[in-house]
Enzyme design. Structure first.
Site, PDB file in Angstrom:
ATOM      1  CB  ILE A 174       7.092  -4.144   9.601  1.00 18.03           C
ATOM      2  CG1 ILE A 174       8.300  -3.878   8.714  1.00 18.03           C
ATOM      3  CG2 ILE A 174       7.311  -5.210  10.601  1.00 18.03           C
ATOM      4  CD1 ILE A 174       9.577  -3.489   9.429  1.00 18.03           C
ATOM      5  CB  ILE A 225       2.526  10.311   2.123  1.00 20.61           C
ATOM      6  CG1 ILE A 225       3.772   9.869   1.354  1.00 20.61           C
ATOM      7  CG2 ILE A 225       1.375  10.663   1.177  1.00 20.61           C
ATOM      8  CD1 ILE A 225       4.311  10.845   0.361  1.00 20.61           C
ATOM      9  N   GLY A 247      11.501  -3.802   2.427  1.00 19.56           N
ATOM     10  CA  GLY A 247      12.763  -3.910   1.701  1.00 19.56           C
ATOM     11  C   GLY A 247      12.883  -5.094   0.769  1.00 19.56           C
ATOM     12  CB  CYS A 299      -0.312   5.303   9.223  1.00 22.83           C
ATOM     13  SG  CYS A 299       0.589   6.576   8.330  1.00 22.83           S
ATOM     14  CB  SER A 355      -0.882  -0.004   1.255  1.00 19.33           C
ATOM     15  OG  SER A 355      -1.625   1.183   1.316  1.00 19.33           O
ATOM     16  CE  LYS A 402       1.925  -1.959   5.825  1.00 19.79           C
ATOM     17  NZ  LYS A 402       1.905  -1.360   4.486  1.00 19.79           N
ATOM     18  CE  LYS A 419      -1.431   7.003   0.562  1.00 24.87           C
ATOM     19  NZ  LYS A 419      -0.238   6.804   1.400  1.00 24.87           N
ATOM     20  N   GLY A 420      -3.821   3.617   1.118  1.00 20.67           N
ATOM     21  CA  GLY A 420      -4.732   3.627   2.260  1.00 20.67           C
ATOM     22  C   GLY A 420      -5.881   4.612   2.092  1.00 20.67           C
TER      23      GLY A 420
HETATM   24  C1  LIG Z   1       5.442   6.745   0.063  1.00 25.77           C
HETATM   25  C2  LIG Z   1       4.871   5.650   0.931  1.00 25.77           C
HETATM   26  C3  LIG Z   1       3.510   5.646   1.225  1.00 25.77           C
HETATM   27  C4  LIG Z   1       2.964   4.625   2.020  1.00 25.77           C
HETATM   28  N1  LIG Z   1       1.617   4.622   2.284  1.00 25.77           N
HETATM   29  C5  LIG Z   1       1.063   3.604   3.008  1.00 25.77           C
HETATM   30  C6  LIG Z   1      -0.354   3.513   3.222  1.00 25.77           C
HETATM   31  O1  LIG Z   1      -1.140   4.328   2.714  1.00 25.77           O
HETATM   32  N2  LIG Z   1      -0.826   2.497   3.999  1.00 25.77           N
HETATM   33  C7  LIG Z   1       0.007   1.552   4.545  1.00 25.77           C
HETATM   34  O2  LIG Z   1      -0.475   0.651   5.240  1.00 25.77           O
HETATM   35  N3  LIG Z   1       1.350   1.583   4.329  1.00 25.77           N
HETATM   36  C8  LIG Z   1       1.889   2.580   3.577  1.00 25.77           C
HETATM   37  N4  LIG Z   1       3.246   2.608   3.343  1.00 25.77           N
HETATM   38  C9  LIG Z   1       4.112   1.540   3.909  1.00 25.77           C
HETATM   39  C10 LIG Z   1       4.424   0.465   2.865  1.00 25.77           C
HETATM   40  O3  LIG Z   1       3.246  -0.177   2.424  1.00 25.77           O
HETATM   41  C11 LIG Z   1       5.401  -0.585   3.430  1.00 25.77           C
HETATM   42  O4  LIG Z   1       4.817  -1.168   4.578  1.00 25.77           O
HETATM   43  C12 LIG Z   1       6.737   0.020   3.819  1.00 25.77           C
HETATM   44  O5  LIG Z   1       7.150   0.972   2.862  1.00 25.77           O
HETATM   45  C13 LIG Z   1       7.824  -1.046   3.976  1.00 25.77           C
HETATM   46  O6  LIG Z   1       8.054  -1.732   2.762  1.00 25.77           O
HETATM   47  P1  LIG Z   1       9.271  -1.343   1.759  1.00 25.77           P
HETATM   48  O7  LIG Z   1      10.497  -1.267   2.602  1.00 25.77           O
HETATM   49  O8  LIG Z   1       9.290  -2.437   0.752  1.00 25.77           O
HETATM   50  O9  LIG Z   1       8.920  -0.013   1.173  1.00 25.77           O
HETATM   51  C14 LIG Z   1       3.807   3.614   2.544  1.00 25.77           C
HETATM   52  C15 LIG Z   1       5.177   3.621   2.242  1.00 25.77           C
HETATM   53  C16 LIG Z   1       5.719   4.609   1.441  1.00 25.77           C
HETATM   54  C17 LIG Z   1       7.196   4.580   1.125  1.00 25.77           C
END
Ligand SMILES: Cc1cc2nc3c(=O)[nH]c(=O)nc-3n(C[C@H](O)[C@H](O)[C@H](O)COP(=O)(O)O)c2cc1C
Length: 306
Positions: free
Chosen positions: A192, A72, A245, A131, A22, A166, A46-47
């Site tokens: 996470i 954000i 990651g 969040c 998301s 989540k 997106k949330g």
């Molecule tokens: C720009 C951005 C916006 C995000 N928006 C949301 C969101 O709306 N809802 C949510 O549960 N997680 C959100 N996340 C978290 C990601 O879904 C994910 O849990 C987090 O980035 C870790 O994964 P990654 O290291 O692969 O990016 C967001 C992350 C980023 C970088």
């Protein structure tokens, strides 16, 4: 032998274990030019909140040498616009859609879940109680097991859809919150969300982000995420979705071995959109090379040292 990539997150059946996280793939539609969305396990949009939200003021994204920091603030089009404009297009593209959502209070969460319940083309819900970038609710809910139990139970009563919860890593012991969410009726846990972080522009002496503190994501957080997936796997039988990651098929397999049934690709979508195609293929290749018949057979198959 063609390996079987299909997995199940409780009642949610996926053709392969690769999802998009998301907030890192818009509403999924933004990713359609980069690959066949129907070839993904699922896309997590997106949330969403009940009403549209403008999110936080800029600057709200900054790169650090060890990951991306964002605040954000959950900018989104709101539930009604998603249902009217985005969901029908996702359905036509054949995507399996998981709707991520959040509220400012328990009643918001309940209402969102109830209104999404009957929406054609929504395969599952992922409630964000983690969040770090909104003032209301989120963080408190995700850090307090009693609050987490109450809000998950309220959502559970409001929907028959498969329910993922989540979790935030910004807690002392993630197993406590994981157990509360599982007891309250979650079908699976996503582990996470981002880790709280902060960066400073030393010339201006200002925080790099307008909201000062943001969420760190990318490969830097993967060892933390893998550790938390492994800890929860040891403690509870509930299916887990690993997130944090994942950059390559190797990383996805690391999560499966730690005990995740599926993974989500997040920040990688910004630098390598469409990477999911390689990750799905790479998992298949790994299974073939190791003579494993099904992706599900890898889950939790960490070999002990002793
Ligand atoms: C720009 C951005 C916006 C995000 N928006 C949301 C969101 O709306 N809802 C949510 O549960 N997680 C959100 N996340 C978290 C990601 O879904 C994910 O849990 C987090 O980035 C870790 O994964 P990654 O290291 O692969 O990016 C967001 C992350 C980023 C970088």
């Amino acid at each position: 032998m063609t390996p079987d990539l299909a997995v199940r997150l409780g009642p949610l059946a996926l053709p392969n274990p690769v999802m998009l996280a998301s907030g890192t793939c818009g509403y999924g539609l933004e990713m359609a030019p980069h690959g066949d969305l129907s070839a993904l396990g699922a896309v997590v949009v997106k949330g969403l909140s009940l009403l549209p939200s403008p999110g936080n003021p800029p600057p709200r994204i900054v790169e650090t040498p060890s990951g991306m920091l964002n605040s954000i603030g959950l900018e989104n089009v709101g539930l009604a616009a998603f249902l009217a404009e985005k969901l029908p297009k996702l359905r036509r593209l054949g995507a399996r859609v998981v709707v991520n959502f959040y509220g400012g209070c328990r009643a918001d969460y309940r209402e969102l879940a109830a209104r999404l319940d009957g929406a054609e083309g929504v395969h599952a819900l992922e409630m964000n109680i983690s969040c770090p970038n909104v003032k209301l609710g989120g963080l408190q809910l995700g850090q307090d097991p009693r609050e987490a139990h109450r809000v998950v139970a309220a959502v559970r009563r409001a929907t028959r859809l498969p329910l993922l919860v989540k979790l935030t890593p910004n807690v002392t012991d993630v197993r406590v919150i994981a157990r509360a969410a599982a007891d309250a009726g979650a079908d699976a846990l996503t582990l996470i969300n981002t880790l709280q972080g902060m960066a400073i522009d030393v010339e201006t002496r200002r925080p790099a982000l307008a909201r000062t503190v943001g969420g760190l994501s990318g490969p830097a957080i993967r060892p933390v995420a893998v550790r938390m997936v492994w800890q929860v796997r040891q403690a509870l039988p509930i299916p887990i979705v690993g997130c944090g990651g994942v950059w390559t098929a190797r990383d996805a397999i690391e999560f499966l071995l730690a005990g995740a049934t599926a993974v989500q690709l997040g920040s990688v979508n910004f630098t390598h959109p469409g990477r999911w195609v390689e990750v799905v293929a790479g998992i298949g290749e790994y299974l073939r090379r190791h003579g494993v018949a099904r992706a599900a057979d890898l889950v939790g198959k960490l070999e002990p040292w002793a």
